[in-house]
Write an enzyme that holds these catalytic residues in place. Structure first.
Site, PDB file in Angstrom:
ATOM      1  N   GLU A  71       0.672  -1.288   0.028  1.00 25.18           N
ATOM      2  CA  GLU A  71       0.033  -0.084  -0.087  1.00 25.18           C
ATOM      3  C   GLU A  71       0.757   1.395   0.051  1.00 25.18           C
ATOM      4  O   GLU A  71       0.363   2.514  -0.533  1.00 25.18           O
ATOM      5  CB  GLU A  71      -0.915   0.033   1.322  1.00 25.18           C
ATOM      6  CG  GLU A  71      -2.073  -0.915   1.042  1.00 25.18           C
ATOM      7  CD  GLU A  71      -1.758  -2.347   1.571  1.00 25.18           C
ATOM      8  OE1 GLU A  71      -0.764  -2.680   1.660  1.00 25.18           O
ATOM      9  OE2 GLU A  71      -2.627  -3.141   1.571  1.00 25.18           O
ATOM     10  N   PHE A 133     -11.516  -8.112  13.257  1.00 25.62           N
ATOM     11  CA  PHE A 133     -10.414  -8.293  12.511  1.00 25.62           C
ATOM     12  C   PHE A 133     -10.118  -7.211  11.494  1.00 25.62           C
ATOM     13  O   PHE A 133     -10.946  -6.967  10.894  1.00 25.62           O
ATOM     14  CB  PHE A 133     -10.701  -9.663  11.701  1.00 25.62           C
ATOM     15  CG  PHE A 133      -9.671 -10.296  10.781  1.00 25.62           C
ATOM     16  CD1 PHE A 133      -8.310 -10.664  11.295  1.00 25.62           C
ATOM     17  CD2 PHE A 133      -9.749 -10.341   9.517  1.00 25.62           C
ATOM     18  CE1 PHE A 133      -7.291 -11.007  10.481  1.00 25.62           C
ATOM     19  CE2 PHE A 133      -8.915 -10.696   8.654  1.00 25.62           C
ATOM     20  CZ  PHE A 133      -7.645 -11.065   8.988  1.00 25.62           C
ATOM     21  N   GLN A 134      -8.655  -7.104  11.439  1.00 28.04           N
ATOM     22  CA  GLN A 134      -8.310  -6.036  10.421  1.00 28.04           C
ATOM     23  C   GLN A 134      -8.946  -4.708  10.880  1.00 28.04           C
ATOM     24  O   GLN A 134      -9.153  -3.608   9.826  1.00 28.04           O
ATOM     25  CB  GLN A 134      -8.332  -6.320   8.914  1.00 28.04           C
ATOM     26  CG  GLN A 134      -7.551  -7.452   8.693  1.00 28.04           C
ATOM     27  CD  GLN A 134      -7.458  -7.587   7.247  1.00 28.04           C
ATOM     28  OE1 GLN A 134      -8.227  -7.538   6.349  1.00 28.04           O
ATOM     29  NE2 GLN A 134      -6.066  -8.197   6.675  1.00 28.04           N
ATOM     30  N   LYS A 183     -17.608  -1.420   5.594  1.00 28.67           N
ATOM     31  CA  LYS A 183     -18.122  -2.327   4.471  1.00 28.67           C
ATOM     32  C   LYS A 183     -19.522  -2.261   4.324  1.00 28.67           C
ATOM     33  O   LYS A 183     -19.851  -2.464   3.000  1.00 28.67           O
ATOM     34  CB  LYS A 183     -17.540  -3.674   4.978  1.00 28.67           C
ATOM     35  CG  LYS A 183     -17.762  -4.715   3.817  1.00 28.67           C
ATOM     36  CD  LYS A 183     -16.933  -6.188   4.373  1.00 28.67           C
ATOM     37  CE  LYS A 183     -17.150  -6.907   3.015  1.00 28.67           C
ATOM     38  NZ  LYS A 183     -16.561  -8.440   3.164  1.00 28.67           N
ATOM     39  N   MET A 501      24.365   8.798   2.303  1.00 28.89           N
ATOM     40  CA  MET A 501      24.183   9.895   3.260  1.00 28.89           C
ATOM     41  C   MET A 501      24.224   9.783   4.608  1.00 28.89           C
ATOM     42  O   MET A 501      24.902  10.575   5.406  1.00 28.89           O
ATOM     43  CB  MET A 501      22.553  10.479   2.866  1.00 28.89           C
ATOM     44  CG  MET A 501      22.554  12.119   3.276  1.00 28.89           C
ATOM     45  SD  MET A 501      23.681  13.055   2.541  1.00 28.89           S
ATOM     46  CE  MET A 501      22.792  13.840   1.244  1.00 28.89           C
TER      47      MET A 501
END
Lengths: 604, 176
Positions: A71, A133-134, A183, A501
Site C-alpha cells: 500500500e 479483525f483488520q 463495509k 548519506m
C-alpha cells in the site's frame, strides 16, 4: 491484463440518466463520484473490507485499477501520478494493515503538498470499536498525516463526502485526504446525490493576493539593489502557468532566481538567471546570493530547515517578501516583512501587471554589480568533482544521463539520499511536473513507485527513477507491478553499496564510525531484474556508462541499471547542519570544517 | 492578508484567548488537540460546546501561551483546518469578557465551616450542595478570582476543585 466488461455498472450510461433517483449501492456511488471527478486510474490493493468496492470496480470499464504490491507503493504511485499531471491521485486500500501501510505515503504527500484521495475500507459500522479483525482507528491514525479525513457512516452521505474530499485535496495548499468506508456502507443502497454545486461551507482558501500588498512588493523589488527570487514547490502546485509567469517576471526584472528541491523545473536550471538549487546541498552562488541579498521574494516556498541553515544567520539584514497560499507558512521559522496570501500563479500575474502598470524598473546599475558578484561565485564552480578514469563517479553517471536524455520528454523521480541530491545538482530541469522527489518527509523507497505512477500517466515518455541501492530495496516489490502492466520504468541505481548519506554524516560528524550504514549481502541487481522478467544492466567502469544508458533507454521494458559508483564519494557543496549559508563546505578539502557545532549535531 | 513584521521578534511569552467556530462533527476536537500536541504548543485551557444546533456549529475557546510568532502560528494552523469557520483572537482584537465556572468542595465543621460560608458570601458564590460536614460552592468569575477563592478554602477544608476553563466573548454589539 484482462478485464472482463460487465453491463452492471456502465458509468457513462448512468451519467446520462442523472438524478434518476435510482438507488445504487455505496460502492457504485463511490465509483460514480470518482468518474465525475475525472478519475482515470486508481492505485490499490484489495482486502476483506473493500471487497464490495472491488466488485463494483470489476463491473465497470471507465476506471483503470493498478494492483500494487504494497500500500505504501500505491500512495507513492498516486503521488507520482499527481505530481506529473497536476491531477488528484487516487488510492484504494483495505482496512487495518492496508490503511496503516498507507500512512507513510500519506505523510509524504502532506509534507510535499500533493493532492491525493485515499479510500480505505473499514470494518462494518456496528463492529467499529470492537477490535474486529483488520480493524484500525484509521481516521485517528491518519488525522495528523492528512489534510483532512472522513469516516462515512451513512451511504446517503457518500457522494457528498467523495466530492468534498476531491475539493479539499486539490484546493488551497493541496494535500492528501482520506475517506474511511465501512463495509456495510459500501453495500447499503442510496441515491446518488451528484456533485454539489455550493461552495464549501468552511474551507475556502484565499487564492487572490491583496493588491495593496502586491503594490508594496513592487516598490520593494524596484528599489532592491541585491534582489533574489527564492522559488518553491508552490509554483509547481499552482500549475504550469505559474512557471511561465515566473519566467516572464524574471525576464522583466533580470533578477536572479534560485529554486528549492521541490521547485526544480519551474525555471530552466540552465537558464542564465537561474542560480540552481539552494540549501544544504545547493550551489555556492545560490546560497551566497541568499545570504547577501537585500530583498528576497519567496514564492511558494516555506523556509524549510534544509533551506535556511542556522535561522539566526539566515539572509541577515534582508527585507523579505513571502507569497504563499497557506498563511501558516508565514513567519513560521523566519520572520518576514511582507506577506501576500494567495495562489502563486495569481499573485505572480498581479505582480507582473502592477510592475508593468507602474512602469517599475529594476535598479540596473546595482543589479549589474550584483550579477558581477554572483558570477564571481559561479566561477568557483561549486558542483565540480574529482573525475576518474577507473571508477564511476556518481556525478559523472548523472551528467551522462543528463546528456543522453537531452531533448526527450523525460520524467525523473528519485529515492532519498546522496543520489537524490546529486540528481538535483547534475540533471537539468526545464519544465515543471517532470521531477518527482520526496522533499519534506525524505522517504526512502519513494522513487520506484512514484516512477510507476508517472509512467501510468505518461505511457510514451521516458521515466527514470534515480535510486540508491538501499532506497531501491525499500519498495522493490513494485517491480512486479511494473512487469504486470508493462510499464517501462528505468531504475537507475547509483550503487555505492552503503547508505551514502548516512555514511557521509558519520564521516563528517561522527568520526568515521560507520555504524550500520553498510549492507552485507546485496542482491545481484542484474539477476534480480531477470527474476522479475525485466532487463538488468551493469556498469563498473566509466567507459561503460554511456552504453548502459543508451541500452537502458532503447529497451522497451522495465530496467534495473546497476551503476557501481565510488562508495567513498561525498555530496558537496554542503552546509553542515547548524551552520549558515556562508559557511558552506565546498569539497573534501573542507572536511575539517564539517565537524560542526554541538547544536548542529542534534539537528537532523 | 498583508501583515508587517519586524525582523527581530521580542521573544516574550504572552497569553491569548482564541475563539474558534467549527463544524460540530466527530473528531473536530481531536483535530484541535492534535494540532497543539503535535506541534508542541502550550495550551492553558480549552472549552468546547455546541452554540448553534441548526447550523451545527460549536465554539471552542482556547487559552494559549507562546511568543507572538508562535501565537500567530497557532491561529494560522487553526484557520487551515477544514471544519474551521472562523478564528478570532479575542485578546488582540479588543476588549472581551472572560469568565470561568468552578465547583468547589469544602469539608469541615464548626468555626471553619462558618468561615467558609462567610468567605463564599463575600465572593458571591452559591452553595449548590450541602451536607452536615460539607459544601459544594458554585462560582463564576475571572480565573484570578477563582484562584483566590480556592486559595482561601485551602485551610478551611478544601477537598476538590473543578473548573471549566475560560469562556470569553468580545465586548460590544459585533458578532464573532
Amino acid at each position: 491484463m484482462t478485464i472482463s466488461v460487465y453491463e452492471g455498472l456502465d458509468v457513462a450510461k448512468i451519467k446520462k440518466k442523472k438524478n434518476s433517483g435510482k438507488l445504487l449501492t455505496g460502492a457504485e456511488i463511490i465509483l460514480k463520484a470518482l468518474c465525475e471527478e475525472g478519475v482515470e486510474v486508481i492505485f490499490g490493493y484489495p482486502g476483506g473490507a473493500v471487497l464490495p468496492l472491488y466488485d463494483a470496480l470489476f463491473k465497470q470499464n471507465n476506471i483503470r485499477h493498478i494492483l500494487v504490491r504494497h500500500e505504501q507503493g500505491a500512495v507513492h504511485a498516486a503521488e507520482g501520478y499527481a505530481r506529473s499531471t497536476g491531477k488528484v491521485g487516487v488510492v484504494l486500500v483495505t482496512s487495518g494493515p492496508g490503511a496503516t501501510n498507507a500512512v507513510t505515503g500519506l505523510t509524504d504527500a502532506l509534507m510535499d503538498s500533493i493532492p491525493i484521495v485515499c479510500l480505505s475500507g473499514q470494518v462494518p459500522t456496528h463492529m467499529i470499536g470492537n477490535d474486529a479483525f483488520q480493524e484500525a482507528d484509521t481516521v485517528g491514525i491518519t488525522r495528523p498525516c492528512t489534510k483532512h479525513n472522513y469516516l462515512v457512516k451513512d451511504a446517503a452521505n457518500i457522494s457528498q463526502v467523495i466530492h468534498e474530499a476531491f475539493y479539499v485535496a486539490r484546493s488551497g495548499r493541496p494535500g492528501p485526504v482520506l475517506v474511511d468506508l465501512p463495509k456495510d456502507i459500501q453495500i447499503n443502497k442510496a441515491a446518488y446525490g451528484g456533485k454539489p454545486k455550493l461552495v464549501h461551507k468552511s474551507y475556502r482558501p484565499q487564492v487572490k493576493g491583496d493588491s495593496a500588498a502586491i503594490a508594496e512588493a513592487v516598490e520593494m523589488l524596484a528599489n532592491a539593489k541585491r534582489p533574489i527570487i527564492y522559488a518553491g514547490g508552490g509554483i509547481i502546485n499552482s500549475g504550469p502557468k505559474a512557471s511561465k509567469l515566473l519566467g516572464e517576471f524574471l525576464k522583466l526584472t533580470g533578477f536572479p532566481c534560485t529554486q528549492t528541491l521541490m521547485a526544480l523545473g519551474c525555471y530552466p536550471t540552465d537558464g542564465k538567471l537561474s542560480l540552481g538549487m539552494l540549501g544544504m546541498h545547493g550551489t555556492l552562488e545560490a546560497n551566497l546570493a541568499m545570504h547577501g541579498c537585500d530583498v528576497m521574494i519567496a514564492v511558494g516556498a516555506r523556509f524549510d530547515d534544509r533551506i535556511t541553515g542556522r535561522v539566526a544567520d539566515f539572509a541577515p539584514g534582508s527585507k523579505k517578501i513571502h507569497i504563499d497560499i497557506d498563511s501558516s507558512s508565514f513567519n513560521k521559522s523566519i520572520a518576514v516583512d511582507l506577506t501576500i496570501q494567495g495562489d502563486c500563479g495569481n499573485v505572480l500575474a498581479d505582480l507582473i501587471k502592477q510592475w508593468k502598470a507602474k512602469k517599475a524598473k529594476s535598479n540596473a546599475k546595482a543589479l549589474k554589480s550584483w550579477w558581477k558578484t554572483i558570477d564571481g561565485w559561479r566561477a568557483r564552480n561549486s558542483l565540480s568533482y574529482e573525475k576518474s578514469d577507473t571508477i564511476i563517479k556518481p556525478q559523472y553517471a548523472l551528467e551522462r544521463l543528463r546528456e543522453l536524455t537531452r531533448g526527450r520528454d523525460t520524467y525523473f523521480t528519485t529515492e532519498v539520499g546522496q543520489h537524490q541530491m546529486w540528481a538535483a545538482q547534475f540533471l537539468s530541469f526545464d519544465k515543471p511536473n517532470h521531477w518527482m522527489t520526496s522533499g519534506g518527509l525524505g522517504t526512502m523507497g519513494y522513487g520506484l513507485p512514484a516512477a510507476m505512477g508517472t509512467q501510468v500517466a505518461h505511457p510514451k515518455s521516458l521515466v527514470v527513477d534515480i535510486a540508491g541501492e538501499a532506497s531501491f530495496m525499500m519498495n522493490m516489490q513494485e517491480f512486479s507491478t511494473l512487469m504486470q502492466y508493462r510499464l517501462p520504468v528505468k531504475a537507475f541505481i547509483l550503487n555505492n553499496q552503503c547508505m551514502g548519506m548516512v555514511r557521509q554524516w558519520q564521516e563528517l560528524m561522527h568520526g568515521g564510525r560507520y555504524s550500520e550504514s553498510y549492507m552485507k549481502s546485496l542482491p545481484d541487481f542484474v539477476k534480480l531484474a531477470e527474476a522479475f522478467g525485466a532487463v538488468g544492466l551493469r556498469a563498473t567502469k566509466p567507459s561503460e556508462v554511456d552504453d548502459l544508458i543508451k541500452e537502458m533507454i532503447a529497451v522497451d521494458c522495465a530496467v534495473i541499471a546497476d551503476v557501481r559508483v565510488d562508495p567513498t564519494e561525498n555530496c558537496f557543496p554542503m552546509i553542515p547542519s547548524g551552520a549558515a549559508h556562508n559557511e558552506m563546505l565546498l569539497g573534501p578539502a573542507d572536511k575539517a570544517k564539517g565537524k560542526g557545532t554541538e547544536e548542529g549535531m542534534v539537528l537532523v | 492578508m498583508a501583515a508587517k513584521k519586524g525582523q527581530k521578534e521580542v521573544e516574550q511569552v504572552e497569553q491569548r484567548i482564541i475563539a474558534v467556530l467549527v463544524d460540530n462533527e466527530p473528531g473536530v476536537l481531536a483535530r484541535v488537540i492534535g494540532l497543539f500536541s503535535g506541534r508542541g504548543y502550550n495550551i492553558e485551557s480549552l472549552t468546547v460546546s455546541e452554540v448553534d444546533s441548526v447550523e451545527n456549529i460549536s465554539r471552542i475557546t482556547v487559552v494559549a501561551s507562546g511568543t507572538p510568532m508562535v501565537l500567530e502560528q497557532i491561529k494560522a494552523q487553526f484557520d487551515r483546518l477544514v471544519p474551521v469557520h472562523k478564528v478570532s483572537d479575542l485578546t488582540e482584537d479588543g476588549p472581551c469578557v472572560a469568565r470561568e465556572l468552578a465547583l468547589i468542595k469544602v469539608k469541615g465543621t464548626g468555626e471553619k465551616r462558618v468561615e467558609a460560608l462567610r468567605i463564599a458570601d463575600i465572593f458571591r458564590s452559591r452553595v449548590v450542595d450541602s451536607t452536615i460536614k460539607s459544601f459544594v460552592f458554585e462560582m463564576t468569575g475571572t480565573s484570578d478570582k477563582i484562584d483566590a477563592f480556592i486559595e482561601l478554602m485551602e485551610p478551611l477544608g478544601l477537598v476538590d476543585a473543578c473548573r471549566t476553563g475560560i469562556v470569553a466573548i468580545a465586548r460590544g454589539p459585533k458578532p464573532l
